[in-house]
Design an enzyme around this catalytic site. Structure first.
Site, mmCIF file in Angstrom:
data_model
loop_
_atom_site.group_PDB
_atom_site.id
_atom_site.type_symbol
_atom_site.label_atom_id
_atom_site.label_comp_id
_atom_site.label_asym_id
_atom_site.label_seq_id
_atom_site.Cartn_x
_atom_site.Cartn_y
_atom_site.Cartn_z
ATOM 1 N N ASP A 1 -12.932 -104.240 -101.776
ATOM 2 C CA ASP A 1 -13.920 -103.447 -101.053
ATOM 3 C C ASP A 1 -14.829 -102.705 -102.031
ATOM 4 O O ASP A 1 -15.212 -101.564 -101.784
ATOM 5 C CB ASP A 1 -13.213 -102.454 -100.118
ATOM 6 C CG ASP A 1 -14.163 -101.834 -99.094
ATOM 7 O OD1 ASP A 1 -15.217 -102.438 -98.811
ATOM 8 O OD2 ASP A 1 -13.852 -100.747 -98.585
ATOM 9 N N CYS B 1 -7.425 -112.069 -74.412
ATOM 10 C CA CYS B 1 -7.297 -110.609 -74.552
ATOM 11 C C CYS B 1 -8.623 -109.984 -74.978
ATOM 12 O O CYS B 1 -9.294 -110.471 -75.893
ATOM 13 C CB CYS B 1 -6.221 -110.281 -75.575
ATOM 14 S SG CYS B 1 -5.997 -108.501 -75.863
ATOM 15 N N CYS C 1 -9.354 -104.663 -77.267
ATOM 16 C CA CYS C 1 -10.097 -103.922 -78.288
ATOM 17 C C CYS C 1 -11.517 -103.613 -77.827
ATOM 18 O O CYS C 1 -12.057 -102.534 -78.118
ATOM 19 C CB CYS C 1 -10.121 -104.690 -79.608
ATOM 20 S SG CYS C 1 -10.858 -106.338 -79.518
ATOM 21 N N CYS D 1 -12.779 -99.361 -76.896
ATOM 22 C CA CYS D 1 -13.684 -98.715 -77.857
ATOM 23 C C CYS D 1 -14.432 -97.555 -77.202
ATOM 24 O O CYS D 1 -15.155 -97.750 -76.218
ATOM 25 C CB CYS D 1 -14.685 -99.727 -78.406
ATOM 26 S SG CYS D 1 -15.827 -99.011 -79.600
ATOM 27 N N CYS E 1 -9.078 -99.513 -81.621
ATOM 28 C CA CYS E 1 -9.023 -100.963 -81.414
ATOM 29 C C CYS E 1 -7.794 -101.580 -82.071
ATOM 30 O O CYS E 1 -7.343 -102.667 -81.670
ATOM 31 C CB CYS E 1 -10.305 -101.639 -81.906
ATOM 32 S SG CYS E 1 -10.607 -101.499 -83.677
#
Length: 370
Positions: free
Chosen positions: A151, A208, A211, A215, A261
């Site tokens: 990252d 599904c 999430c 939110c 989420c």
């Protein structure tokens, strides 16, 4: 550091199955929970990135726009790269409990910090171990060209990890796998050695949409599509400006990041806890109240968040986020009059000395008090 052409002492001259098995064992010994290998070809992911940027969904993350060409091609980022070793490291501390996290979200007087940020800065932890891993590989196969990342560079980490087979993309855009859900960090070693490739995983999200539905700010606009400008993690961390008024109430008591989420995802029921002490929570961040964190001076903020990812947002954004959460506590019907009076008192006392960013959010918070 640019890489050279593939090293003469490359994996092609070694027993590849044995080398691949050794890489997995070495990664595990260094605390990584998964290892997969892919090439540098990102296919349609590069086009999707360009579309996302063109729509402005990256918000104030201008660095993504500036280095979009490098993100699209690891060979431009590090010339000579032919393979990417992708690793994962679980971060969920043993004491974490998702039911407790939901309960804290429902208590407006408490401060909620994203689970991944309660321990040491993962950048430092992974980078050091990736360097150690690369040195071990060098001892095994001889000198080779490499660079390590976590990252920390214009690299499409999640897409590379997906392509390598570390997991599949969830509808929230995070990477998921059967063993760790989504509660893991990613790291990469870009190498000039033609190591054997691993296969991709199938998608296991099915129908599904939990999430998407959970939110708070509807930042997941459709399956696999995220508008960062609406995301609480972006708003509380990456966003350098005022929190848009239309999202402040939805932020609730989330002070740094948002885990909703992930908390709701069925795959995280199987998430393995980390055994690394680096990711254990520090300074009671899993139990802290808003008033307690507001009481920290700037020097206390710097000292207590030393070695933490949170420190990078600085004291002003930290107070900005807390002021929004405290405003939501003042507006809540479940917070006691005594607690509200105390919150109102400390905010009012802090207002005269606050910088313009924090002052705006304090004033907003005070207006909702009744």
């Amino acid at each position: 550091m640019s890489l050279s052409a593939p090293s003469p002492n490359s994996a092609s001259s070694l027993d590849q199955p044995k080398l691949r098995a050794w890489l997995g064992e070495q990664a595990e010994s260094l605390g990584f929970d998964g290892l997969r290998i892919t090439d540098t070809h990102l296919g349609l992911a590069s086009e999707r990135l360009q579309e996302w940027l063109a729509e402005g969904r990256h918000g104030h993350m201008e660095y993504m726009q500036r280095h979009a060409d490098l993100r699209s091609n690891p060979q431009l980022l590090v010339p000579g790269t032919v393979r990417v070793i992708c690793v994962s490291m679980n971060y969920l501390p043993p004491e974490s409990n998702f039911d407790t996290e939901w309960q804290r979200l429902e208590d407006p007087s408490q401060a909620v910090i994203s689970l991944y940020a309660r321990g040491r800065d993962y950048h430092k932890v992974l980078r050091n171990r990736l360097q150690e891993f690369a040195k071990a590989i060098e001892e095994k196969i001889g000198a080779f060209g490499y660079r390590v990342f976590t990252d920390s560079a214009p690299l499409m980490e999640v897409e590379l990890a997906r392509k390598a087979g570390l997991g599949w993309r969830g509808k929230h855009t995070l990477l998921l796998n059967r063993e760790s859900g989504s509660t893991f960090f990613l790291g990469e070693i870009l190498v000039d050695v033609p190591l054997p490739l691993d296969e991709e995983q199938e998608d296991h999200c099915g129908t599904c949409q939990s999430c998407i539905e959970v939110c708070p700010t509807k930042a997941i606009t459709a399956p696999y599509k995220l508008d960062a400008r609406r995301c609480i993690s972006y708003l509380t961390i990456e966003n350098p400006e005022a929190i848009p008024v239309e999202f402040r109430s939805a932020m609730g008591n989330r002070v740094y990041g948002c885990d909703d989420c992930q908390l709701i995802c069925p795959w995280n029921k199987f998430a393995k806890r980390t055994q690394l002490p680096d990711f254990a929570q520090r300074h009671g961040l899993g139990q802290a109240s808003l008033l307690h964190l507001w009481s920290w001076t700037e020097s206390e903020f710097e000292q207590r968040h030393e070695g933490s990812a949170i420190r990078r947002i600085g004291y002003s954004r930290w107070r900005r986020n807390l002021a929004v959460a405290m405003g939501n506590a003042l507006a809540s019907t479940t917070v006691s009059k005594t607690d509200k009076a105390q919150i109102h008192q400390v905010l009012s006392k802090s207002l005269p000395a606050a910088d313009s960013l924090v002052a705006e959010h304090i004033e907003w918070a005070l207006r909702v008090y009744n």
